[in-house]
Design an enzyme around this catalytic site. Structure first.
Site, PDB file in Angstrom:
ATOM      1  N   SER A  30     -33.016   5.521   3.224  1.00 40.29           N
ATOM      2  CA  SER A  30     -32.661   4.925   4.514  1.00 40.29           C
ATOM      3  C   SER A  30     -33.500   3.681   4.795  1.00 40.29           C
ATOM      4  O   SER A  30     -34.601   3.512   4.267  1.00 40.29           O
ATOM      5  CB  SER A  30     -32.883   5.937   5.643  1.00 40.29           C
ATOM      6  OG  SER A  30     -32.114   7.088   5.430  1.00 40.29           O
TER       7      SER A  30
HETATM    8  N1  SAM Z   1     -34.009  11.080   3.773  1.00 44.43           N
HETATM    9  C1  SAM Z   1     -33.697  10.359   2.560  1.00 44.43           C
HETATM   10  C2  SAM Z   1     -34.802   9.495   2.087  1.00 44.43           C
HETATM   11  O1  SAM Z   1     -35.861   9.440   2.752  1.00 44.43           O
HETATM   12  O2  SAM Z   1     -34.640   8.881   1.027  1.00 44.43           O
HETATM   13  C3  SAM Z   1     -32.425   9.556   2.666  1.00 44.43           C
HETATM   14  C4  SAM Z   1     -31.264  10.422   2.709  1.00 44.43           C
HETATM   15  S1  SAM Z   1     -29.711   9.760   2.227  1.00 44.43           S
HETATM   16  C5  SAM Z   1     -29.367   8.588   3.471  1.00 44.43           C
HETATM   17  C6  SAM Z   1     -28.726  11.208   2.629  1.00 44.43           C
HETATM   18  C7  SAM Z   1     -28.998  12.376   1.705  1.00 44.43           C
HETATM   19  O3  SAM Z   1     -28.353  13.534   2.227  1.00 44.43           O
HETATM   20  C8  SAM Z   1     -28.453  12.191   0.296  1.00 44.43           C
HETATM   21  O4  SAM Z   1     -29.476  12.387  -0.649  1.00 44.43           O
HETATM   22  C9  SAM Z   1     -27.354  13.260   0.184  1.00 44.43           C
HETATM   23  O5  SAM Z   1     -27.188  13.744  -1.126  1.00 44.43           O
HETATM   24  C10 SAM Z   1     -27.885  14.314   1.136  1.00 44.43           C
HETATM   25  N2  SAM Z   1     -26.873  15.246   1.655  1.00 44.43           N
HETATM   26  C11 SAM Z   1     -25.599  14.973   1.998  1.00 44.43           C
HETATM   27  N3  SAM Z   1     -24.971  16.092   2.448  1.00 44.43           N
HETATM   28  C12 SAM Z   1     -25.887  17.085   2.383  1.00 44.43           C
HETATM   29  C13 SAM Z   1     -25.846  18.483   2.694  1.00 44.43           C
HETATM   30  N4  SAM Z   1     -24.721  19.065   3.152  1.00 44.43           N
HETATM   31  N5  SAM Z   1     -26.976  19.202   2.527  1.00 44.43           N
HETATM   32  C14 SAM Z   1     -28.107  18.630   2.056  1.00 44.43           C
HETATM   33  N6  SAM Z   1     -28.203  17.311   1.730  1.00 44.43           N
HETATM   34  C15 SAM Z   1     -27.113  16.554   1.885  1.00 44.43           C
END
Ligand code: SAM
Length: 217
Positions: A65
């Site tokens: 992000s």
């Molecule tokens: N917090 C992260 C960082 O600091 O790099 C950025 C997160 S990224 C914008 C969103 C993340 O949510 C992705 O890695 C994606 O695979 C994960 N994600 C999406 N749906 C999800 C779910 N149902 N449960 C857990 N993780 C999920």
């Protein structure tokens, strides 16, 4: 810290000033952004962009992000040392480290196996209290609940009931909830009693979507 140079630290200071100028006031949040070597969380081909205030690809179609967004969600949560925090969407692990640097104990869930494997291993080089889980964030982690704070770092189609249940009374959930064409409204829910929740809206953001149960790993 591994490969953290004078130049990186200088760029980080500038990033902190950028975020402060955009309205982040919580000193502990700014200190954490200043302390964490974000360049280590990006693929080497993006190194030169590590300290720009932008989101970047981290593989598996996901992003780390934007630093301002990380700071914004963290500020809303009002993290205190000793808080237990549940993060849905581990991604690169950067946000989890921000909580760790602020003294929180972090439980973070990632839905994509490849990212989970990579980030779980990567995070072992830091001395933060972070536990990484492979699973479905819609379900939270009931075995470790209740949590002081919960954060969702992907665009959610709705507010999962399970996450509300896993919040301590007095605790907060911050979650970007879909409104329209890939946009989300940053939503903060405070649990004020067993059955009562208070909701506040904090403006529009753009996240990658939260994956459903049948995600393609
Ligand atoms: N917090 C992260 C960082 O600091 O790099 C950025 C997160 S990224 C914008 C969103 C993340 O949510 C992705 O890695 C994606 O695979 C994960 N994600 C999406 N749906 C999800 C779910 N149902 N449960 C857990 N993780 C999920």
């Amino acid at each position: 810290m591994l490969n953290d140079t004078y130049k990186h630290r200088g760029l980080r200071k500038k990033l902190v000033e950028t975020i402060r100028a955009k309205g982040i006031k919580d000193k502990a949040v700014l200190q954490a952004i200043n302390a964490i070597p974000r360049h280590l969380f990006l693929d080497s081909s993006f190194l030169e962009f590590a300290y720009q205030d932008q989101a970047f690809p981290i593989g598996s179609g996901q992003t780390i992000s934007q630093p301002y967004t990380v700071a914004f969600q963290t500020e809303i949560l009002e993290i205190k040392p000793g808080d237990t925090v549940l993060e849905v969407g581990t991604g690169s692990g950067y946000q989890a480290c921000v909580f760790g640097e602020m003294g929180a104990k972090v439980f973070t869930i990632e839905r994509q196996k490849k990212l989970f494997d990579k980030t779980k291993k990567f995070l072992t080089q830091f001395n933060y209290r972070i536990k990484v889980f492979y699973g479905d964030g819609y379900k939270g982690l009931p075995a470790f609940s209740p949590f002081d704070k919960i954060i969702v770092t992907a665009g959610a189609p709705f507010i999962p009931e399970e996450l509300l249940k896993q919040l301590k009374i007095g605790g907060r959930l911050v979650i970007p909830v879909d409104i329209d064409s890939g946009l989300q409204e940053m939503t903060c829910i405070r649990r004020i009693s067993e059955n009562d929740y208070e909701k506040r809206l904090h403006g529009q953001f753009r996240f990658v979507p939260m994956l459903g149960k049948k995600a393609n790993d």
